[in-house]
Motif scaffolding. Structure first.
Motif, mmCIF file in Angstrom:
data_model
loop_
_atom_site.group_PDB
_atom_site.id
_atom_site.type_symbol
_atom_site.label_atom_id
_atom_site.label_comp_id
_atom_site.label_asym_id
_atom_site.label_seq_id
_atom_site.Cartn_x
_atom_site.Cartn_y
_atom_site.Cartn_z
ATOM 1 N N ALA A 507 0.814 -1.223 0.000
ATOM 2 C CA ALA A 507 0.000 0.000 0.000
ATOM 3 C C ALA A 507 0.844 1.268 0.000
ATOM 4 N N VAL A 508 2.129 1.159 0.339
ATOM 5 C CA VAL A 508 2.952 2.355 0.555
ATOM 6 C C VAL A 508 3.024 3.221 -0.701
ATOM 7 N N GLU A 509 3.410 2.643 -1.830
ATOM 8 C CA GLU A 509 3.555 3.456 -3.037
ATOM 9 C C GLU A 509 2.220 4.010 -3.528
ATOM 10 N N PRO A 510 1.137 3.217 -3.521
ATOM 11 C CA PRO A 510 -0.160 3.808 -3.884
ATOM 12 C C PRO A 510 -0.578 4.952 -2.953
ATOM 13 N N LEU A 511 -0.252 4.832 -1.682
ATOM 14 C CA LEU A 511 -0.574 5.912 -0.742
ATOM 15 C C LEU A 511 0.225 7.167 -1.071
ATOM 16 N N ARG A 512 1.491 6.996 -1.392
ATOM 17 C CA ARG A 512 2.305 8.160 -1.774
ATOM 18 C C ARG A 512 1.767 8.790 -3.060
ATOM 19 N N ALA A 513 1.320 7.936 -3.976
ATOM 20 C CA ALA A 513 0.734 8.456 -5.210
ATOM 21 C C ALA A 513 -0.565 9.200 -4.916
ATOM 22 N N MET A 514 -1.331 8.704 -3.929
ATOM 23 C CA MET A 514 -2.577 9.364 -3.550
ATOM 24 C C MET A 514 -2.307 10.762 -2.991
ATOM 25 N N VAL A 515 -1.220 10.915 -2.257
ATOM 26 C CA VAL A 515 -0.864 12.231 -1.725
ATOM 27 C C VAL A 515 -0.641 13.212 -2.873
ATOM 28 N N LYS A 516 -0.051 12.743 -3.946
ATOM 29 C CA LYS A 516 0.238 13.622 -5.084
ATOM 30 C C LYS A 516 -0.977 13.851 -5.984
ATOM 31 N N ARG A 517 -1.813 12.806 -6.148
ATOM 32 C CA ARG A 517 -2.848 12.890 -7.178
ATOM 33 C C ARG A 517 -4.267 12.753 -6.636
ATOM 34 N N SER A 518 -4.449 12.890 -5.344
ATOM 35 C CA SER A 518 -5.784 12.744 -4.775
ATOM 36 C C SER A 518 -6.750 13.755 -5.376
ATOM 37 N N LYS A 519 -7.990 13.326 -5.594
ATOM 38 C CA LYS A 519 -9.017 14.211 -6.132
ATOM 39 C C LYS A 519 -9.630 15.093 -5.046
ATOM 40 N N THR A 520 -9.483 14.678 -3.800
ATOM 41 C CA THR A 520 -10.106 15.410 -2.697
ATOM 42 C C THR A 520 -9.103 15.617 -1.570
ATOM 43 N N PRO A 521 -9.266 16.675 -0.783
ATOM 44 C CA PRO A 521 -8.398 16.841 0.392
ATOM 45 C C PRO A 521 -8.624 15.724 1.407
ATOM 46 N N GLN A 522 -9.862 15.177 1.465
ATOM 47 C CA GLN A 522 -10.093 14.055 2.382
ATOM 48 C C GLN A 522 -9.225 12.865 2.011
ATOM 49 N N GLY A 523 -9.103 12.604 0.702
ATOM 50 C CA GLY A 523 -8.269 11.492 0.264
ATOM 51 C C GLY A 523 -6.810 11.710 0.597
ATOM 52 N N MET A 524 -6.342 12.936 0.409
ATOM 53 C CA MET A 524 -4.943 13.234 0.715
ATOM 54 C C MET A 524 -4.662 13.089 2.209
ATOM 55 N N VAL A 525 -5.575 13.597 3.038
ATOM 56 C CA VAL A 525 -5.396 13.494 4.490
ATOM 57 C C VAL A 525 -5.411 12.032 4.916
ATOM 58 N N GLY A 526 -6.337 11.241 4.354
ATOM 59 C CA GLY A 526 -6.378 9.824 4.687
ATOM 60 C C GLY A 526 -5.110 9.105 4.281
ATOM 61 N N ALA A 527 -4.562 9.443 3.106
ATOM 62 C CA ALA A 527 -3.315 8.819 2.642
ATOM 63 C C ALA A 527 -2.151 9.186 3.549
ATOM 64 N N LEU A 528 -2.096 10.434 3.970
ATOM 65 C CA LEU A 528 -1.015 10.871 4.872
ATOM 66 C C LEU A 528 -1.058 10.105 6.190
ATOM 67 N N HIS A 529 -2.260 9.983 6.764
ATOM 68 C CA HIS A 529 -2.364 9.225 8.024
ATOM 69 C C HIS A 529 -2.047 7.754 7.796
ATOM 70 N N GLY A 530 -2.428 7.217 6.632
ATOM 71 C CA GLY A 530 -2.102 5.830 6.342
ATOM 72 C C GLY A 530 -0.604 5.593 6.294
ATOM 73 N N LEU A 531 0.116 6.479 5.641
ATOM 74 C CA LEU A 531 1.575 6.363 5.594
ATOM 75 C C LEU A 531 2.178 6.489 6.978
ATOM 76 N N SER A 532 1.660 7.427 7.764
ATOM 77 C CA SER A 532 2.202 7.643 9.099
ATOM 78 C C SER A 532 2.101 6.382 9.944
ATOM 79 N N HIS A 533 0.969 5.703 9.880
ATOM 80 C CA HIS A 533 0.776 4.544 10.754
ATOM 81 C C HIS A 533 1.281 3.249 10.141
ATOM 82 N N MET A 534 1.861 3.341 8.949
ATOM 83 C CA MET A 534 2.614 2.204 8.418
ATOM 84 C C MET A 534 4.111 2.472 8.556
#
Length: 899
Positions: A507-534
Motif C-alpha cells: 500500500a505504501v507506493e499507492p498511498l504516496r501516489a494518492m498524496v500527489k494525485r488525490s481528487k479530494t483533500p479528504q483522500g490526501m489526508v487519509g493517505a497521509l495518516h495511512g503512511l504515518s501509521h505504516m
C-alpha cells in the motif's frame, strides 16, 4: 405549609398517602409509525428494522461487508426495579444487554435477518469494528467479540479492559469510534473508574508490559487496538461523540447540544500549572432554557412532576421545571458525512432530544480554532414525531450515504433517579423493552436518469461503480487506497481501517501516489495518516503535501510532522542548521487552526529553533483565544525563554494580543518559582518606562504563586538599583491609593502595593479600601490583595471590617478566613462572640467548616453552627406527618387550614 409540600410528602416518607395514576399511551406498530413523523426539506423516515429483529437499539456500526452490529440496552435503566439502589453503584444488576447482528440478504436496503451476536452484556453502549470482530463498551468492561465460524454468533469473547464504575446508567462510557490517527475514541461519561487490563487480553492486542491502571474521572479515552496503548482524552460529556472529515471531535451533554474538543488532554497534562476552565467549547447555545419544538403531547407525569417542583421552589435546572418544550436530553451527536444528501448537508451536526421525540440539525461554521453550531430551521426541528414512544438516541453514517437512526422506542425514557418515588412507583420504565426500531433518514425523492430510485442506486449502484462486490473485505489493497477518495465517509473510514489492519507494504507506493494525485483533500489526508501509521512517512512526502496550500491538508501536515521534529532529523533533512521552512510557514500561518496544529508538533523541538517558531506563532496570537491557551500549554517550563525577551522589547509590549499573553506567560514562570528567572522578570518590571497597567496585569498573575511559594519579589533581584526602583514603585502606589486618582490607577496601585510594599504599610491602606465609601471594585481588589498574605493579622482586619461589608464581600472575606487553620480559629471566636452569625455563612462555608478534621475544632464547630447541613430533613418530615395524621387532617377544611 405549602400545597407543594403536601404533594411531595409521600415521596419523602417512602410510601404513598394516595396512589398516583397516570394515563398510559399505547405503542404504534412499526408499519404505521412512519406516518407520525414530520420531516423538513422533503426528507422521509424509512423503517429498515423493527422488533422482533431488534430491541432497545442505542448504538450501531457497520462492518466492511455492510453488516450492522447493534447494541441493545435491554437493561436500561435497570433489570430489577425493586432491587435497584438509588444514587449508588449497582454491580449486581443482571447483564441482559445484547449485540444483535443485522443483515440485508436481498439488497433492498431493509434488514431481514438477525442473530444474537452476543448476550449477557452489561449496559452495552457502542461497538467498533476490528479484524473481523468488534470491541463493545459494556460497563464495567470493554469486550472483544468475534464470529470465526460464520454462524452469526460470537465464539471469541474476550474481556480486554475493565474497572469502569457501574453507577449512573446515563453517564457510562459509550460510542467507540475510529479517529484519523487509527485510535478508537470512547466517550467516557462521568461515572469514573480505573481502566485496567484483563488477563488474556494479549490474545486480542499486544498490551504494554508496563501497563498501569489508569484513573479516569471526567475524561474520555482512546486506545490503539494494535498495541493496547491507552490514553486519556479531553471530554467527559454524557452520550454521543462524532468526528468531522478533518478529525475535529464533537460531544453532547444533556443541555449542551454541541461541544467541540478544542484542547487535547495529552498536551494539557504536560503543564500542570496551566489552569483552564474547560477543554471543550460550547459551539451551540447551551443552558437550561433551550427551546425544542416537539409535535408530541407532553407526558402527564412530566407535567405533574414539574408543577410539584415549581410549588416547592426547587433549585433544579429550569428545564426540569416545565413538562416539555426545552432541551433536556441531548444525545447521539453526529456530523453528517455521507454522499446521499445535498452537498450543504455535510456541514450539519445532528443531535437527538430523546425526551422530546425529535432530532434537529445545526450548521457547523468555523470560528477561529473552533466552531459555532447555528440553528437553521427557526421554530421547527428537522424531525419530530407525534408518537410519544419515538426515542431517537443515536445516529450512524451508513454505507448507503444516509444517516441511520437508533430508536429505543420506550414509553418512558427518564432516569429513575430523577423521578420522585411515588411517581416512579406508578410508572413502568421497562415498558417497551421488547421493542425497538432503526430508521433511515432518506433524502427527497428525485428520479435518477436510469430510472432507478436514488436510494436504491446508493445502496447498490454506487458500490458496483467502484468495485465488483459490496464486500470491502474482498477488495484488493490498491482498491482500498482508491476508496480514500470516496465521497461517502463510511467507505473512506472502512478502507482506512482495513489498510491499518492489513499493514500490507504494497500500500505504501499507492498511498504516496494518492498524496500527489488525490481528487479530494479528504483522500490526501487519509493517505497521509495511512503512511504515518505504516511507519512509511517521510519529510519529503509532507513537504509535497504542504505545497498544495489546502488549509485542511496543512492542518494534517502540521500535526504529522511531530515524529520528525527533533534537531538531528531537521539538520539531516535540510543539510544542517536550524532553518526549517515548512515549520516557519505553519507556525505563522494566517489560519489559527493550522498554527494550532503546528504548536502540537513543535513542542518537542529544543534550542533556538523552538524559540524562533514560538516567537513567530506569538506574533499571530488573537486576543483572548483558545489558541493562546494552547500556546501557553506548549510553552510550559520554557515559558521564561519567551517571556524575558518580550519584556525587554518595547515593540512587543504594545503589540495586539500581548496584554493577554505576557501576563499569562509571567504566571507560568512564577508557578515554577525559579528565583534567577524571577530576578530577571522583576528587573524588567522595575524599568521606569514599563507600562504601568501591563505591570499590574503581570503582577496579578504572579502574586498567587509567590504567596504559595513564600517568595517575595522584592527579595529575589539581588540588585540594589532594582530594589530601589521596586521600593519607589511601592511608595508611589501607596500615594496613589491616598489620592483622588482614577479607579483604574487605584486598581493598578493595589497590586503594586501588595507586591512591593511591606505588610505593615500595605495593611493600613488596604484596610481603608474596605470602607463603604469605596467602590465595590476597589473593595474586592483589596480583599484579593489580603488573600496573598499569610499573616494572622489579616483575620483581625477582616473581622474588624465585617459589619460594613456587603454580602458579596463577606463571602470573599469568609473564603480568605477559611484558607488557613489559624484564621478559622479567629472566625470561630467571632461566631462565639456573636460578631458573626452562623446564618451569615453560606452553605459552602458551613460545609467547609464541617470538614475540619481536628477533633477539638470539629467539636467546637458542631456546637457553634451544627454539622454543615441546612436543615434536619427527618425532623421536618416527622413534624408535617404528625399534622397530616390528626383526626381531621383529611377534611377539605383542615387541608386548607394546613396549607
Amino acid at each position: 405549609m405549602s400545597r407543594g409540600f403536601l404533594i411531595l410528602l409521600p415521596c419523602l416518607l417512602g410510601s404513598s398517602l394516595h396512589a398516583l395514576d397516570f394515563p398510559s399511551t399505547p405503542p404504534t406498530e412499526p408499519k404505521a409509525a412512519a406516518k407520525a413523523f414530520h420531516v423538513l426539506d422533503g426528507f422521509e423516515m424509512q423503517l429498515i428494522a423493527a422488533e422482533p429483529l431488534v430491541t432497545d437499539p442505542v448504538a450501531m456500526t457497520y462492518d466492511e461487508d455492510g453488516r450492522a452490529f447493534v447494541c441493545e440496552m435491554n437493561d436500561y435503566p435497570y433489570t430489577d426495579k425493586d432491587r435497584h439502589k438509588h444514587a449508588q453503584e449497582n454491580p449486581t444488576d443482571a447483564p441482559i444487554g445484547r449485540v444483535r447482528l443485522l443483515t440485508d440478504t436481498d439488497g433492498d436496503g431493509v434488514f431481514d435477518k438477525a442473530t444474537v451476536f452476543a448476550d449477557a452484556l452489561s449496559w452495552p453502549t457502542g461497538a467498533a469494528c476490528w479484524k473481523g470482530g468488534i470491541f463493545v463498551c459494556a460497563t464495567p468492561d470493554i469486550w472483544y467479540l468475534k464470529d470465526t465460524n460464520g454462524d452469526g454468533i460470537a465464539d471469541v469473547r474476550q474481556k480486554v479492559f475493565t474497572g469502569f464504575k457501574k453507577l449512573n446508567v446515563q453517564a457510562v462510557m459509550n460510542n467507540p469510534i475510529w479517529g484519523l490517527d487509527h485510535r478508537i475514541y470512547i466517550a467516557g461519561g462521568s461515572n469514573g473508574g480505573e481502566i485496567q487490563r484483563v488477563p488474556g487480553s494479549e490474545s486480542v492486542m499486544t498490551m504494554p508490559k508496563d501497563f498501569k491502571p489508569l484513573p479516569i474521572k471526567r475524561n474520555d479515552f482512546s486506545f490503539d487496538p494494535s498495541t493496547g496503548d491507552v490514553r486519556l482524552e479531553s471530554g467527559g460529556a454524557r452520550f454521543g461523540q462524532t468526528f468531522d472529515d478533518w478529525g475535529n471531535r464533537f460531544l453532547c451533554n444533556i443541555r449542551n447540544p454541541c461541544q467541540h474538543v478544542v484542547l487535547p488532554y495529552r498536551y494539557l497534562a504536560r503543564n500542570p500549572y496551566l489552569v483552564i476552565p474547560s477543554a471543550l467549547n460550547d459551539c451551540a447555545e447551551a443552558g437550561d432554557q433551550l427551546p425544542v419544538y416537539r409535535t408530541s403531547p407532553p407526558e402527564p407525569w412530566r407535567d405533574f412532576r414539574a408543577k410539584r417542583w415549581v410549588n416547592e421552589g426547587s433549585t433544579l435546572p429550569k428545564s426540569e421545571l416545565v413538562g416539555a418544550g426545552v432541551v433536556t436530553s441531548s444525545s447521539g451527536i453526529t456530523v453528517y458525512r455521507g454522499d446521499a444528501y445535498p452537498p450543504e448537508y455535510r456541514d450539519f451536526a445532528f443531535v437527538a432530544d430523546v425526551a422530546g421525540n425529535l432530532f434537529y440539525r445545526m450548521k457547523l461554521v468555523p470560528d477561529g480554532v473552533t466552531f459555532k453550531a447555528v440553528q437553521v430551521d427557526g421554530k421547527k426541528n428537522f424531525c419530530t414525531s407525534d408518537d410519544l414512544w419515538f426515542r431517537p438516541v443515536n445516529f450512524v453514517n451508513a454505507p448507503d450515504g444516509c444517516l441511520h437512526i437508533c430508536d429505543m422506542y420506550r414509553e418512558v425514557i427518564e432516569h429513575p433517579w430523577s423521578i420522585p418515588d411515588d411517581i416512579h412507583a406508578s410508572l413502568d420504565l421497562l415498558r417497551g423493552r421488547d421493542r425497538g426500531r432503526i430508521w433511515r433518514l432518506a433524502p427527497r425523492a428525485a428520479p435518477h436518469p436510469s430510472g432507478t430510485p436514488p436510494l436504491k442506486r446508493i445502496v447498490s449502484g454506487v458500490l458496483r461503480d467502484v468495485w465488483p462486490t459490496s464486500k470491502l473485505s474482498q477488495v484488493s489493497t490498491n482498491e482500498l487506497v482508491t476508496l480514500l477518495d470516496h465521497p461517502n465517509a463510511w467507505h473512506r473510514e472502512t478502507a482506512q481501517r482495513l489498510l491499518f489492519e492489513r499493514r500490507d507494504q504494497a500500500a505504501v507506493e499507492p498511498l504516496r501516489a494518492m498524496v500527489k494525485r488525490s481528487k479530494t483533500p479528504q483522500g490526501m489526508v487519509g493517505a497521509l495518516h495511512g503512511l504515518s501509521h505504516m511507519s512509511a512517512m517521510t519529510a519529503k512526502t509532507l513537504d509535497e503535501a504542504i505545497s498544495t496550500d489546502n488549509p485542511f491538508v496543512m492542518e494534517a501536515v502540521a500535526q504529522l510532522y511531530e515524529p520528525f521534529v527533533n534537531e538531528l532529523k531537521i539538520m539531516a533533512h535540510f543539510g544542517g542548521g536550524y532553518t526549517y521552512p515548512p515549520f516557519d510557514l505553519l507556525a505563522s500561518h494566517e489560519m489559527d487552526r493550522v498554527r494550532m496544529k503546528a504548536l502540537f508538533s513543535i513542542r518537542t523541538l529544543s534550542g533556538v529553533y523552538w524559540t524562533k517558531c514560538m516567537r513567530g506563532a506569538a506574533n499571530k496570537i488573537p486576543v483572548s483565544s483558545w489558541y493562546q491557551t494552547m500556546f501557553l500549554c506548549i510553552a510550559g517550563e520554557r515559558a521564561n525563554g519567551l517571556l524575558v525577551p518580550l519584556l525587554y522589547e518595547t515593540d512587543s509590549l504594545s503589540r495586539p494580543g500581548m496584554e493577554q499573553l505576557i501576563p499569562e506567560l509571567a504566571g507560568q514562570v512564577a508557578a515554577r518559582g525559579n528565583k534567577s528567572t524571577l530576578a530577571v522578570v522583576v528587573t524588567a518590571l522595575s524599568k521606569p518606562d514599563f507600562p504601568p497597567h501591563l505591570r499590574s496585569l503581570i503582577l496579578q498573575k504572579m502574586m498567587p504563586h509567590m504567596t504559595r511559594l513564600s517568595i517575595s519579589l522584592t527579595a529575589v533581584s539581588g540588585n540594589q538599583i532594582t530594589n530601589d526602583r521596586l521600593q519607589e514603585l511601592g511608595t508611589r502606589a501607596l500615594q496613589v491609593l491616598g489620592s483622588p486618582a482614577s479607579s483604574e490607577e487605584k486598581m493598578d496601585a493595589v497590586v503594586s502595593v501588595t507586591a512591593f510594599s511591606s505588610p505593615e504599610d500595605a495593611f493600613t491602606v488596604l484596610q481603608s479600601l474596605l470602607a463603604p465609601a469605596q467602590t465595590q471594585e476597589l473593595q474586592l481588589a483589596a480583599l484579593e490583595a489580603f488573600s496573598s498574605y499569610r499573616e494572622l493579622s489579616v483575620a483581625d482586619i477582616l473581622l474588624e471590617s465585617w459589619h460594613s461589608l456587603t454580602p458579596a464581600l463577606r463571602d470573599k472575606a469568609i473564603t480568605i478566613l477559611l484558607s488557613r487553620t489559624d484564621r478559622i480559629a479567629k472566625l470561630l471566636d467571632a461566631i462565639e462572640a456573636k460578631k458573626i452569625l452562623p446564618a451569615q455563612l453560606s452553605a459552602a462555608a458551613r460545609a467547609t467548616l464541617a470538614r475540619q478534621k481536628t477533633s477539638a475544632q470539629a467539636e467546637r464547630i458542631a456546637k457553634l453552627i451544627g454539622h454543615g447541613g441546612s436543615s434536619n430533613r427527618k425532623e421536618v418530615v416527622e413534624r408535617y406527618a404528625k399534622v397530616l395524621s390528626e383526626s381531621d387532617a383529611g377534611t377539605p377544611a383542615r387541608k386548607e387550614t394546613a396549607i
